[in-house]
Enzyme design. Sequence first.
Site, PDB file in Angstrom:
ATOM      1  N   CYS A   2       0.845  -1.183   0.000  1.00 25.47           N
ATOM      2  CA  CYS A   2       0.000   0.000   0.000  1.00 25.47           C
ATOM      3  C   CYS A   2       0.887   1.241   0.000  1.00 25.47           C
ATOM      4  CB  CYS A   2      -0.952   0.091   1.183  1.00 25.47           C
ATOM      5  SG  CYS A   2      -2.091  -1.274   1.291  1.00 25.47           S
ATOM      6  N   ARG A  27       3.953  -0.468  -4.767  1.00 24.60           N
ATOM      7  CA  ARG A  27       3.642  -0.963  -3.425  1.00 24.60           C
ATOM      8  C   ARG A  27       2.316  -1.721  -3.377  1.00 24.60           C
ATOM      9  NH1 ARG A  27       6.814   1.503   0.444  1.00 24.60           N
ATOM     10  NH2 ARG A  27       5.347   0.920   2.038  1.00 24.60           N
ATOM     11  N   TRP A  74      -2.664  -2.800  -1.690  1.00 24.50           N
ATOM     12  CA  TRP A  74      -2.385  -4.231  -1.838  1.00 24.50           C
ATOM     13  C   TRP A  74      -3.271  -4.899  -0.805  1.00 24.50           C
ATOM     14  CZ3 TRP A  74      -0.493  -8.391   0.997  1.00 24.50           C
ATOM     15  CH2 TRP A  74      -0.076  -9.500   0.242  1.00 24.50           C
ATOM     16  N   ASN A 100      -1.771   2.273   5.537  1.00 20.35           N
ATOM     17  CA  ASN A 100      -0.884   1.200   5.075  1.00 20.35           C
ATOM     18  C   ASN A 100      -0.501   0.390   6.311  1.00 20.35           C
ATOM     19  OD1 ASN A 100       1.248  -0.350   4.042  1.00 20.35           O
ATOM     20  ND2 ASN A 100       2.712   1.325   4.207  1.00 20.35           N
ATOM     21  N   GLY A 101      -0.774  -0.919   6.278  1.00 16.75           N
ATOM     22  CA  GLY A 101      -0.438  -1.750   7.436  1.00 16.75           C
ATOM     23  C   GLY A 101      -1.616  -2.633   7.795  1.00 16.75           C
ATOM     24  N   GLU A 485      17.362 -17.914  -7.977  1.00 18.22           N
ATOM     25  CA  GLU A 485      16.965 -16.561  -8.340  1.00 18.22           C
ATOM     26  C   GLU A 485      16.411 -16.534  -9.774  1.00 18.22           C
ATOM     27  OE1 GLU A 485      16.231 -13.979  -6.903  1.00 18.22           O
ATOM     28  OE2 GLU A 485      16.435 -12.362  -8.335  1.00 18.22           O
ATOM     29  N   LYS A 489      12.635 -15.315 -10.707  1.00 18.81           N
ATOM     30  CA  LYS A 489      12.355 -14.244 -11.679  1.00 18.81           C
ATOM     31  C   LYS A 489      11.353 -14.723 -12.710  1.00 18.81           C
ATOM     32  CE  LYS A 489      13.414 -11.593 -10.004  1.00 18.81           C
ATOM     33  NZ  LYS A 489      14.159 -11.279  -8.814  1.00 18.81           N
ATOM     34  N   GLU A 492       7.745 -15.277 -11.189  1.00 20.87           N
ATOM     35  CA  GLU A 492       6.994 -14.110 -10.708  1.00 20.87           C
ATOM     36  C   GLU A 492       6.565 -13.182 -11.825  1.00 20.87           C
ATOM     37  OE1 GLU A 492       9.053 -11.539  -7.912  1.00 20.87           O
ATOM     38  OE2 GLU A 492      10.931 -11.804  -8.969  1.00 20.87           O
ATOM     39  N   HIS A 508      17.267 -36.826  -7.402  1.00 23.28           N
ATOM     40  CA  HIS A 508      16.517 -37.279  -6.231  1.00 23.28           C
ATOM     41  C   HIS A 508      15.041 -36.892  -6.320  1.00 23.28           C
ATOM     42  CE1 HIS A 508      20.208 -38.560  -4.346  1.00 23.28           C
ATOM     43  NE2 HIS A 508      20.745 -37.394  -4.685  1.00 23.28           N
ATOM     44  N   LYS A 607       6.033  -4.500  -4.065  1.00 24.70           N
ATOM     45  CA  LYS A 607       7.478  -4.427  -3.902  1.00 24.70           C
ATOM     46  C   LYS A 607       7.905  -4.409  -2.443  1.00 24.70           C
ATOM     47  CE  LYS A 607      11.515  -3.074  -6.002  1.00 24.70           C
ATOM     48  NZ  LYS A 607      11.913  -4.408  -6.438  1.00 24.70           N
TER      49      LYS A 607
HETATM   50  C1  F6R Z   1      11.497 -10.853  -5.971  1.00 22.01           C
HETATM   51  C2  F6R Z   1      11.439  -9.873  -4.933  1.00 22.01           C
HETATM   52  C3  F6R Z   1      11.045 -10.311  -3.568  1.00 22.01           C
HETATM   53  C4  F6R Z   1      11.825  -9.527  -2.506  1.00 22.01           C
HETATM   54  C5  F6R Z   1      11.293  -9.855  -1.108  1.00 22.01           C
HETATM   55  C6  F6R Z   1      12.097  -9.154  -0.025  1.00 22.01           C
HETATM   56  O1  F6R Z   1      11.901 -10.297  -7.191  1.00 22.01           O
HETATM   57  O2  F6R Z   1      11.672  -8.713  -5.158  1.00 22.01           O
HETATM   58  O3  F6R Z   1      11.206 -11.678  -3.393  1.00 22.01           O
HETATM   59  O4  F6R Z   1      13.167  -9.846  -2.614  1.00 22.01           O
HETATM   60  O5  F6R Z   1       9.964  -9.481  -1.011  1.00 22.01           O
HETATM   61  O6  F6R Z   1      12.041  -7.785  -0.174  1.00 22.01           O
HETATM   62  P1  F6R Z   1      13.119  -6.833   0.465  1.00 22.01           P
HETATM   63  O7  F6R Z   1      14.422  -7.124  -0.187  1.00 22.01           O
HETATM   64  O8  F6R Z   1      12.633  -5.450   0.158  1.00 22.01           O
HETATM   65  O9  F6R Z   1      13.159  -7.127   1.925  1.00 22.01           O
END
Ligand code: F6R
Length: 612
Positions: A2, A27, A74, A100-101, A485, A489, A492, A508, A607
């Site tokens: 949010c 956000r 969100w 927000n929260g 990773e 990527k 997501e 396995h 994010k």
């Molecule tokens: C994936 C991604 C998330 C963040 C995770 C932690 O691309 O961005 O998996 O890495 O939500 O976020 P931070 O780094 O802001 O604590």
Amino acid sequence: MCGIVGYIGFREAWPIVLKGLKRLEYRGYDSAGIALIDDQNLNIYKKAGKVKELEDFAAEKNLSGSIGMGHTRWATHGAPSDRNSHPHTSQDGQLSIIHNGIIENYATLKEELISRGHSFNSDTDTEVLIHLIEDIYKNNEVDLSEAVRLALKEVTGAYAIVVMDEKNPNQLIAARKGSPMVIGVGQGEYFIASDATPIVEYTKNVIYLNDNEIAFLKRDELEIKHLDNVVQTPYIQELELKLEMLEKGGYEHFMLKEIYEQPRSIRDCMRGRIYPEEGKVQLGGLKEFTDKLKNIDRIIIVACGTSWHAGLVGEYLIEEYARIPVEVEYASEFRYRNPIITEKDVVIAISQSGETADTMAAIEMAKEKGATIFGICNVVGASIPRITHAGVYTHAGPEIGVASTKAFTAQVTVLTLMAFYMAQQKGTITNSKLTELLTELDCIPDKIHAALQSNDIIKEVSAKIKDASNCLFLGRGSGFPVALEGALKLKEISYIHAEGYPAAEMKHGPIALIDEEMPVVFIATKNSSYEKVISNIQEVKARKGQVIAIVTEGDVEVKKMVDYCIEIPDASEAFLPLLATIPLQLLSYHIAVMRGCNVDQPRNLAKSVTVE
Ligand code: F6R
């Protein structure tokens, strides 16, 4: 999660708040809403969907008013819908709120309020809070500021809120606990936002509100109080953020821009910290803890998502060079399982946003148990750097694409520097070895630039595998976190199911999935596990899997056996994760674009994950 924006001043609030919401859309993008007061009338416009939908919806309406606030959501409590969108209002419609929260005790509060005659229009916890404020305001003969303060004392959970009163168009009330809030200080105007991005084009002077503080903003006056009613002295800081950092700069998506920024962001991350000629690493943020670092028994890394993957790379590097045992923990698990932590432990918390709720809770818990906490964070002034004992900023610049790219490589760079720094302090590395490694590290931005030149080939490979339903990513050693990773990527942003595995673990279980439809991406660069990875590739080929290999420039052996090869420059094993990640970022980007996905704002994600 949010985003919130507020404005009070002499300009029209709508364009400022709307633009701010677009900046904060990373956000959350389930719904958006704006409230304005014009000539004593409170007008609220809100809509499920993106900020653009709100903009179109409100286009022909009365949008005037020099006080306003907006929210991009969100969803936590209540589905994404018009009625659950913020702002929410009090029973009589006079007061409105954005939030927000999460208000954790909202259900109990709601029951009490219902018994006192309140009725609700949404399923949100936020609406309960504004009714509570109204209830206190009306029944206790206090002014609104005091009613907000008293209401917040009854609330458990996390919040950043802004409250507006239709009857008082010269005041915004804002408060925070556990969710970020920045106040921009102008001449005769104030701005409020979840981060500084909506503010930077109007003023560089900002105040980061602390937890348990309430701000009372009038056009020409600001007062900040602690929830216990003690007046606070605001600390005004100057923003380093530049407006151009927030634009796409000619790229189709922020994600692509951020991928291409990596030679620069890694250079910025190392600036002033490495001295290759002297074989020296300097980390100002950790200087005070030099002696501690010489004697620590163990390091625990806590993080979530991509940052957790960076932590796994850190484990390889710290154990290899500084010879300190490292454990890497998901913050969300660590915080709830009563881990054994002593005063001798150092906890490294990694977070791009610096606001991740689980990571913050893990820090608080480890702190209570006496550990020393270092932070690795990208957003300057965020909450995590403020609750850690020391830390190192990644200096990657604002990351706006929801999928993390340049923040990951900057985190890995900081962890590399930390590993070398600790090795230097502990004497587990010779000066000549460190000189050699730092000289090579200094050239990594150029090698990343070279790795980016494979973009056209990666695009061709992407076209071949874009319709797959599943994909495996395999690597060994520090190639394993890179595989994790790469898989994250892809899943997501393109919604293809993807798994990252240590290559040797494939037999396995996951090997059962392999058939001619299954793309398998191998990190097959020339390092200590090269030969073993080749055997794993053969196992996949024997089962007709399609193999895409990330190989070292000039490789001939792997090339002979796989379907597609993507080359990266040769480098020491320590720097493999920094280079091998680049083609995987581009691969998932192109696949997602080809599948018509919203690359910068993938579904269901946000994010900054400020809820647990
Ligand atoms: C994936 C991604 C998330 C963040 C995770 C932690 O691309 O961005 O998996 O890495 O939500 O976020 P931070 O780094 O802001 O604590």
